[in-house]
Design a protein around this motif. Structure first.
Motif, PDB file in Angstrom:
ATOM      1  N   CYS A 155       2.488  44.017 102.468  1.00  0.00           N
ATOM      2  CA  CYS A 155       2.674  45.204 103.314  1.00  0.00           C
ATOM      3  C   CYS A 155       3.902  46.004 102.898  1.00  0.00           C
ATOM      4  N   ASP A 156       3.896  47.275 103.238  1.00  0.00           N
ATOM      5  CA  ASP A 156       5.083  48.119 103.127  1.00  0.00           C
ATOM      6  C   ASP A 156       5.507  48.496 104.542  1.00  0.00           C
ATOM      7  N   ARG A 174       5.110  38.373 100.548  1.00  0.00           N
ATOM      8  CA  ARG A 174       5.625  39.391  99.635  1.00  0.00           C
ATOM      9  C   ARG A 174       5.285  40.780 100.150  1.00  0.00           C
ATOM     10  N   GLY A 175       6.224  41.700  99.999  1.00  0.00           N
ATOM     11  CA  GLY A 175       6.014  43.063 100.469  1.00  0.00           C
ATOM     12  C   GLY A 175       7.306  43.845 100.396  1.00  0.00           C
ATOM     13  N   LYS A 176       7.288  45.033 100.967  1.00  0.00           N
ATOM     14  CA  LYS A 176       8.466  45.895 101.015  1.00  0.00           C
ATOM     15  C   LYS A 176       8.948  45.970 102.456  1.00  0.00           C
ATOM     16  N   TYR A 177      10.190  45.555 102.684  1.00  0.00           N
ATOM     17  CA  TYR A 177      10.724  45.498 104.035  1.00  0.00           C
ATOM     18  C   TYR A 177      12.083  46.196 104.153  1.00  0.00           C
ATOM     19  N   GLN A 178      12.387  47.083 103.202  1.00  0.00           N
ATOM     20  CA  GLN A 178      13.672  47.770 103.247  1.00  0.00           C
ATOM     21  C   GLN A 178      13.837  48.508 104.570  1.00  0.00           C
ATOM     22  N   ARG A 191       9.137  32.894 109.557  1.00  0.00           N
ATOM     23  CA  ARG A 191       8.803  32.283 108.280  1.00  0.00           C
ATOM     24  C   ARG A 191       8.867  33.357 107.195  1.00  0.00           C
ATOM     25  N   GLY A 192       9.193  32.924 105.982  1.00  0.00           N
ATOM     26  CA  GLY A 192       9.290  33.881 104.883  1.00  0.00           C
ATOM     27  C   GLY A 192      10.577  34.678 104.905  1.00  0.00           C
ATOM     28  N   VAL A 193      11.633  34.086 105.415  1.00  0.00           N
ATOM     29  CA  VAL A 193      12.919  34.782 105.552  1.00  0.00           C
ATOM     30  C   VAL A 193      13.422  35.298 104.205  1.00  0.00           C
ATOM     31  N   ALA A 194      13.157  34.558 103.132  1.00  0.00           N
ATOM     32  CA  ALA A 194      13.650  34.954 101.813  1.00  0.00           C
ATOM     33  C   ALA A 194      13.060  36.278 101.351  1.00  0.00           C
ATOM     34  N   GLN A 195      11.956  36.708 101.958  1.00  0.00           N
ATOM     35  CA  GLN A 195      11.333  37.979 101.577  1.00  0.00           C
ATOM     36  C   GLN A 195      12.011  39.180 102.225  1.00  0.00           C
TER      37      GLN A 195
END
Length: 229
Positions: A155-156, A174-178, A191-195
């Motif tokens: 996802c973005d 995996r995705g864009k979370y800026q 979960r997936g904090v490193a992303q």
């Protein structure tokens, strides 16, 4: 235009009560023309809802319940969903602009390839929902939603706001979370904090993210080993 502001994001909503707006009652969202406009669809209890290549423009959907729903290649402009239960809907390859979901259920749903522009989810139950390749191209906010064990993948969500949501075992792949705004949420069970690079949090939430990361890494503490000598 009606609007709501969450943190740094202002979402423009459909103003269906504006003077001069008249919504006609309809008994179905299916039409041979593929367009339903200036409509109100209320209190339908359906076994199946199948819509493809359909455009919904300026309307309100209230009290809809569908045991099975499959939506594909749709375009929604200025539409409000209120107290609607779409259950484990499969919704794919669609664009939503100025759309609000209020007090709705999409539990166990699969949302694939959706483009969101000025979309608000408010007081919605989205448990176990999979967001696959969902892209925010304009303001998007989730406010007071339940996202227990929901999964975001590919996802973005740049600039999206999650406001006072329940994020119990919510997973970010995996995705864009800026600049995804996570302030005002409990992050300890993510979960997936490193992303989640470059997201926005409050300083006290550092400890919550650290707790979530340690749980995900399944670390063993040295003093626990000492206790088992």
């Amino acid at each position: 235009m009606d609007s709501r502001t969450f943190g740094r994001v202002t979402v423009t909503l459909p103003n269906l009560d504006e003077a001069g707006t008249y919504l006609s009652n309809v008994t179905s969202l299916e039409t041979g023309r593929g367009i339903v406009q200036d409509f109100q669809y209320a209190d339908a209890d359906l076994r199946e809802l199948d819509l493809a290549d359909t455009r919904l423009i300026t309307g309100r959907i209230t009290g809809l319940r569908a045991s099975r729903a499959q939506l594909a290649e749709m375009r929604l402009d200025s539409v409000a969903f209120e107290s609607t239960d779409l259950g484990s809907v499969t919704w794919s390859e669609s664009k939503l602009s100025r759309v609000v979901f209020r007090n709705c259920k999409l539990m166990g749903a699969t949302l694939t390839g959706l483009t969101l522009d000025n979309v608000l989810f408010e007081n919605c139950k989205l448990d176990y929902t999979t967001f696959d390749r969902v892209r925010a191209t304009g303001p998007v906010a989730f406010s007071k939603c339940v996202l227990t064990e929901a999964v975001f993948t590919g996802c973005d969500l740049s600039e999206v706001v999650l406001d006072a949501c329940i994020l119990q075992l919510t997973e970010f792949g995996r995705g864009k979370y800026q600049r995804l705004d996570l302030r005002g949420n409990d992050l300890t069970a993510l979960r997936g904090v490193a992303q989640l690079a470059k997201v926005i949090i409050d300083r006290p939430q550092q400890a919550e993210l650290a707790e979530a990361l340690l749980a995900e890494l399944d670390v063993t503490y040295g003093d626990a080993l000492d206790d088992h000598r």
